[in-house]
Design a protein around this motif. Structure first.
Motif, PDB file in Angstrom:
ATOM      1  N   VAL A   1      34.962  42.305  76.642  1.00 21.72           N
ATOM      2  CA  VAL A   1      35.449  43.559  76.056  1.00 21.72           C
ATOM      3  C   VAL A   1      36.723  43.330  75.249  1.00 21.72           C
ATOM      4  O   VAL A   1      36.845  43.785  74.095  1.00 21.72           O
ATOM      5  CB  VAL A   1      35.689  44.610  77.167  1.00 21.72           C
ATOM      6  N   LEU A   2      37.676  42.611  75.833  1.00 17.69           N
ATOM      7  CA  LEU A   2      38.938  42.363  75.126  1.00 17.69           C
ATOM      8  C   LEU A   2      38.714  41.486  73.893  1.00 17.69           C
ATOM      9  O   LEU A   2      39.275  41.755  72.818  1.00 17.69           O
ATOM     10  CB  LEU A   2      39.935  41.681  76.066  1.00 17.69           C
ATOM     11  N   GLY A   3      37.885  40.467  74.025  1.00 16.45           N
ATOM     12  CA  GLY A   3      37.588  39.609  72.880  1.00 16.45           C
ATOM     13  C   GLY A   3      36.885  40.367  71.769  1.00 16.45           C
ATOM     14  O   GLY A   3      37.170  40.149  70.581  1.00 16.45           O
ATOM     15  N   ALA A   4      35.973  41.269  72.143  1.00 15.40           N
ATOM     16  CA  ALA A   4      35.262  42.057  71.141  1.00 15.40           C
ATOM     17  C   ALA A   4      36.216  42.994  70.397  1.00 15.40           C
ATOM     18  O   ALA A   4      36.109  43.159  69.173  1.00 15.40           O
ATOM     19  CB  ALA A   4      34.144  42.866  71.799  1.00 15.40           C
ATOM     20  N   LEU A   5      37.140  43.609  71.120  1.00  9.23           N
ATOM     21  CA  LEU A   5      38.110  44.489  70.468  1.00  9.23           C
ATOM     22  C   LEU A   5      38.941  43.727  69.440  1.00  9.23           C
ATOM     23  O   LEU A   5      39.178  44.206  68.326  1.00  9.23           O
ATOM     24  CB  LEU A   5      39.021  45.132  71.519  1.00  9.23           C
ATOM     25  N   VAL A   6      39.376  42.523  69.813  1.00  8.52           N
ATOM     26  CA  VAL A   6      40.142  41.691  68.869  1.00  8.52           C
ATOM     27  C   VAL A   6      39.265  41.302  67.689  1.00  8.52           C
ATOM     28  O   VAL A   6      39.680  41.375  66.526  1.00  8.52           O
ATOM     29  CB  VAL A   6      40.690  40.433  69.574  1.00  8.52           C
ATOM     30  N   ALA A   7      38.031  40.880  67.962  1.00  7.75           N
ATOM     31  CA  ALA A   7      37.130  40.425  66.903  1.00  7.75           C
ATOM     32  C   ALA A   7      36.807  41.557  65.930  1.00  7.75           C
ATOM     33  O   ALA A   7      36.816  41.355  64.706  1.00  7.75           O
ATOM     34  CB  ALA A   7      35.850  39.870  67.512  1.00  7.75           C
ATOM     35  N   TYR A   8      36.534  42.752  66.439  1.00 11.30           N
ATOM     36  CA  TYR A   8      36.188  43.875  65.568  1.00 11.30           C
ATOM     37  C   TYR A   8      37.373  44.282  64.695  1.00 11.30           C
ATOM     38  O   TYR A   8      37.227  44.531  63.496  1.00 11.30           O
ATOM     39  CB  TYR A   8      35.751  45.085  66.398  1.00 11.30           C
ATOM     40  N   THR A   9      38.542  44.353  65.310  1.00 12.25           N
ATOM     41  CA  THR A   9      39.737  44.786  64.570  1.00 12.25           C
ATOM     42  C   THR A   9      40.161  43.748  63.547  1.00 12.25           C
ATOM     43  O   THR A   9      40.386  44.057  62.367  1.00 12.25           O
ATOM     44  CB  THR A   9      40.889  45.059  65.546  1.00 12.25           C
ATOM     45  N   LEU A  10      40.260  42.498  63.995  1.00 15.94           N
ATOM     46  CA  LEU A  10      40.703  41.432  63.107  1.00 15.94           C
ATOM     47  C   LEU A  10      39.660  41.141  62.031  1.00 15.94           C
ATOM     48  O   LEU A  10      40.006  40.870  60.869  1.00 15.94           O
ATOM     49  CB  LEU A  10      40.984  40.174  63.929  1.00 15.94           C
ATOM     50  N   GLY A  11      38.391  41.221  62.397  1.00 13.15           N
ATOM     51  CA  GLY A  11      37.334  40.994  61.415  1.00 13.15           C
ATOM     52  C   GLY A  11      37.363  42.019  60.296  1.00 13.15           C
ATOM     53  O   GLY A  11      37.173  41.677  59.122  1.00 13.15           O
ATOM     54  N   LEU A  12      37.632  43.279  60.644  1.00 16.22           N
ATOM     55  CA  LEU A  12      37.740  44.318  59.622  1.00 16.22           C
ATOM     56  C   LEU A  12      38.936  44.054  58.719  1.00 16.22           C
ATOM     57  O   LEU A  12      38.849  44.199  57.487  1.00 16.22           O
ATOM     58  CB  LEU A  12      37.865  45.687  60.296  1.00 16.22           C
ATOM     59  N   ALA A  13      40.060  43.661  59.313  1.00 14.56           N
ATOM     60  CA  ALA A  13      41.248  43.334  58.510  1.00 14.56           C
ATOM     61  C   ALA A  13      40.960  42.174  57.562  1.00 14.56           C
ATOM     62  O   ALA A  13      41.348  42.208  56.387  1.00 14.56           O
ATOM     63  CB  ALA A  13      42.422  42.995  59.436  1.00 14.56           C
ATOM     64  N   PHE A  14      40.263  41.153  58.064  1.00 11.43           N
ATOM     65  CA  PHE A  14      39.901  40.023  57.205  1.00 11.43           C
ATOM     66  C   PHE A  14      39.032  40.479  56.040  1.00 11.43           C
ATOM     67  O   PHE A  14      39.239  40.055  54.896  1.00 11.43           O
ATOM     68  CB  PHE A  14      39.144  38.961  58.018  1.00 11.43           C
ATOM     69  N   ALA A  15      38.048  41.328  56.321  1.00 13.21           N
ATOM     70  CA  ALA A  15      37.126  41.777  55.278  1.00 13.21           C
ATOM     71  C   ALA A  15      37.859  42.561  54.191  1.00 13.21           C
ATOM     72  O   ALA A  15      37.602  42.380  52.989  1.00 13.21           O
ATOM     73  CB  ALA A  15      36.023  42.639  55.893  1.00 13.21           C
ATOM     74  N   VAL A  16      38.778  43.429  54.611  1.00 16.96           N
ATOM     75  CA  VAL A  16      39.544  44.221  53.636  1.00 16.96           C
ATOM     76  C   VAL A  16      40.443  43.319  52.799  1.00 16.96           C
ATOM     77  O   VAL A  16      40.547  43.471  51.577  1.00 16.96           O
ATOM     78  CB  VAL A  16      40.363  45.311  54.359  1.00 16.96           C
TER      79      VAL A  16
END
Length: 225
Positions: free
Chosen positions: A28-43
């Motif tokens: 759960v914690l890893g997914a939250l980091v991955a989703y948030t950071l992945g979106l920032a990377f994409a933007v």
């Protein structure tokens, strides 16, 4: 089958249960980091700021081209002593484990988000410009509400993959299912044996397969939405 010991199979489940809670927490914690950071990377990648774009692209390619276990060891033995020295060892392991999972999968989810963003019709961007919307509101009110539902199935698949990768964290003494079984049967001749590992595999299957079915159902709903 005469060598099969059902007692070792059934005795493994209390240890599996203790480790399962840890496995779910890290997922759960890893997914939250991955989703948030992945979106920032994409933007950031879409912004095409010259230096930022090149450095971020190189970082993402490096992470995607190297094993998660190697990244975990680098974070634990190189980064951790320099940045987390004042914290307890258990806290350090949590931070390193979540960071390793989150950053690794962020580099994959960034591509997922990018595909979802590019799937938004160009007319939506043009309409936002015509309405003179600020850049931030264009993202939060127009683009992301249309892009994110399209990528939810892919994010779900990566979450399942992350759940199955958590046992790698046993290499830094995170008390997941694998570490619990290894230590519980450490005194036994031959270690845990196939019975206990079969119980671990069944546990992963029992949780991963229903989640995979839900993701497939979500994929169909998104496809026909």
């Amino acid at each position: 089958m005469g060598l099969w010991r059902w007692d070792k199979f059934w005795d493994a489940f209390p240890y599996i249960w203790d480790g399962l809670l840890v496995t779910i927490q890290f997922t759960v914690l890893g997914a939250l980091v991955a989703y948030t950071l992945g979106l920032a990377f994409a933007v950031l990648l879409r912004s095409r700021v010259p230096v930022v774009y090149q450095l971020l692209w190189l970082f993402i390619e490096f992470v995607r081209s190297t094993p998660l276990l190697v990244q975990l060891f680098v974070l634990y033995w190189v980064v951790r002593p320099a940045l987390l020295d004042g914290l307890s060892i258990d806290t350090q392991r949590v931070i390193v484990g979540v960071a390793a999972l989150g950053v690794h999968y962020a580099c994959y989810t960034a591509e997922v988000y990018r595909a979802g963003i590019e799937a938004v019709p160009a007319a939506q961007w043009e309409a936002a410009v015509a309405l003179n919307l600020p850049r931030g509101r264009t993202w939060t009110d127009v683009i992301l509400p249309q892009a994110i539902p399209r990528v939810l199935p892919a994010l779900g698949n990566y979450t399942i993959s992350m759940f199955k990768e958590v046992p790698l964290l046993s290499a830094i003494v995170v008390l997941d299912m694998v570490y619990q079984i290894k230590t519980a049967y450490a005194a036994d001749t031959g270690g845990a044996g196939p019975e206990a590992w079969f119980a671990v595999g069944l546990t992963f299957l029992a949780l991963s397969y229903p989640c995979s079915l839900l993701v497939r159902k979500l994929e169909r709903r998104v496809e026909f939405a």
